[in-house]
Design an enzyme around this catalytic site. Structure first.
Site, PDB file in Angstrom:
ATOM      1  N   THR A  19       0.835  -1.193   0.000  1.00  0.00           N
ATOM      2  CA  THR A  19       0.000   0.000   0.000  1.00  0.00           C
ATOM      3  C   THR A  19       0.875   1.250   0.000  1.00  0.00           C
ATOM      4  OG1 THR A  19      -2.096   0.856   0.885  1.00  0.00           O
ATOM      5  CG2 THR A  19      -0.325   0.504   2.481  1.00  0.00           C
TER       6      THR A  19
ATOM      7  N   CYS B 247      -2.296   8.361   6.478  1.00  0.00           N
ATOM      8  CA  CYS B 247      -2.947   7.142   6.965  1.00  0.00           C
ATOM      9  C   CYS B 247      -1.946   6.231   7.664  1.00  0.00           C
ATOM     10  CB  CYS B 247      -3.572   6.366   5.805  1.00  0.00           C
ATOM     11  SG  CYS B 247      -5.042   7.137   5.111  1.00  0.00           S
TER      12      CYS B 247
ATOM     13  N   HIS C  54      -5.249  -0.398   6.244  1.00  0.00           N
ATOM     14  CA  HIS C  54      -4.894   0.955   5.790  1.00  0.00           C
ATOM     15  C   HIS C  54      -6.065   1.848   6.172  1.00  0.00           C
ATOM     16  CE1 HIS C  54      -3.442   3.743   2.280  1.00  0.00           C
ATOM     17  NE2 HIS C  54      -4.093   4.430   3.197  1.00  0.00           N
TER      18      HIS C  54
END
Lengths: 120, 219
Positions: free
Chosen positions: B55, B60, B77
């Site tokens: 990712t 985040c 995530h």
């Protein structure tokens, strides 16, 4: 009379949030970390409502509900499931085990209290 | 690294996705020699196969968890939705705010799905990444996400094996639950705008549709 709720969850964060919400609303709360611990407590003590998670080590919440329903003092005690499981199969298993209702997380304090008030 | 790597022939067959995760996109990463799942903001992926989870993070957080013994694990995530009603250190409130309850749910969903695949809670180890302050103009939502994640793992008592948090950079993370190995690349400022735009979309989605719990009473 103060009502006692047996709250069962293997996650310490969830136990903290749920316990805080219920105590603030005036309930007495007994916390258990899995189905085995909850069942052991329930065998020796009376509670007014059981609130349980599903996925837990040693004994899951659906098995806990099924086991509790075998005990005569727990035949009519409301048992609510509070879980990340939103799937219809798990929900059906919960219903067949004898659960009173099914609440899908994320945990919402207002909704939980309203649901408990309805079934108590 | 934001575009798919060159499409070379896979050297191993694509492992079966765990129940409920077949919607997550996976590609053959010739660089690492592994099938790799790519997760977007708000998604998570767990596996018991030797594959990667990848990712790209701005502010985040990704939590990477695995069972130290059998290698079952995965990655999420997420970010906390905005809490307009309360102060920014509201994550410490005992019953949570809507935003911390969302974060708790993101962590718990990851953990529960790993447990269902055979991980054991008492053998979990965890790595934390992200929470960068990628745009100086924004309030430091990365810091808020980090504070939540640290508080969560402290309460749960899950050991943190590694972390790379904060700073002002976006990160590309690839995690291999089978071994616990991580490939982490700090990205250049050039990519920041694209990543920030993706996170804004996610944040707006959370604001527009607050995570709702669903109640059903049986007859």
């Amino acid at each position: 009379m103060t009502r006692t709720i047996l709250a069962v969850d293997d996650s310490a964060s969830m136990r903290q949030m749920v316990g805080f919400t219920l105590r603030r609303a005036g309930y007495q709360v007994v916390e258990a970390i899995d189905g085995v611990e909850a069942l052991e407590f329930a065998r020796g003590n009376a509670v007014d409502l059981v609130l349980t998670d599903v996925n837990m080590p040693r004994m899951d919440g659906i098995t806990l509900v099924r086991e509790l329903r075998q005990l005569s003092p727990y035949k009519f005690v409301p048992m609510l499931v509070l879980t990340t499981e939103a799937g219809p199969e798990k929900k059906l298993q919960g219903k067949q085990a004898g659960a009173t209702g099914w609440l899908v997380k994320p945990f919402n304090p207002e909704k939980l209290l309203a649901t408990i008030a309805r079934v108590l | 690294m934001l575009t798919a790597p060159p499409n070379t022939a896979p050297k191993t067959p694509k492992p079966a996705a765990a129940p409920g995760f077949s919607n997550i996109q996976r590609f053959w990463d010739s660089h690492t020699g592994h099938w790799t799942a790519r997760i977007l903001p708000g998604e998570f992926y767990v596996t018991r196969s030797d594959e990667g989870v990848s990712t790209v993070l701005g502010s985040c957080i990704s939590a990477c968890i695995r069972d130290r013994v059998n290698g079952v694990g995965g990655m999420n995530h997420f970010m906390l939705p905005e809490d307009n009603s309360v102060g920014k250190d509201s994550w410490s409130m005992a019953d949570g705010t809507p935003s911390t309850r969302y974060g708790t749910n993101a962590m718990e969903s990851l953990i529960n799905e790993a447990l269902k695949l055979g991980a054991r809670r008492d053998r979990l180890e965890l790595k934390l990444f992200g929470g960068g302050r990628i745009l100086p103009s924004m309030t430091d939502i990365g810091a808020r996400n980090i504070a939540f994640a640290r508080n969560f793992v402290r309460i749960e008592g899950i050991p943190v094996a590694a972390e790379d948090l904060g700073d002002t950079v976006p990160r590309h993370v690839v995690y291999f639950p089978a071994t616990g190995r991580v490939r982490l690349k700090r990205l250049r400022a050039l990519e920041t705008q694209v990543i920030a735009a993706g996170e804004f979309t996610y944040r707006d989605r959370l604001a527009a549709q607050p995570a709702e719990s669903d109640v059903e009473l049986f007859d």
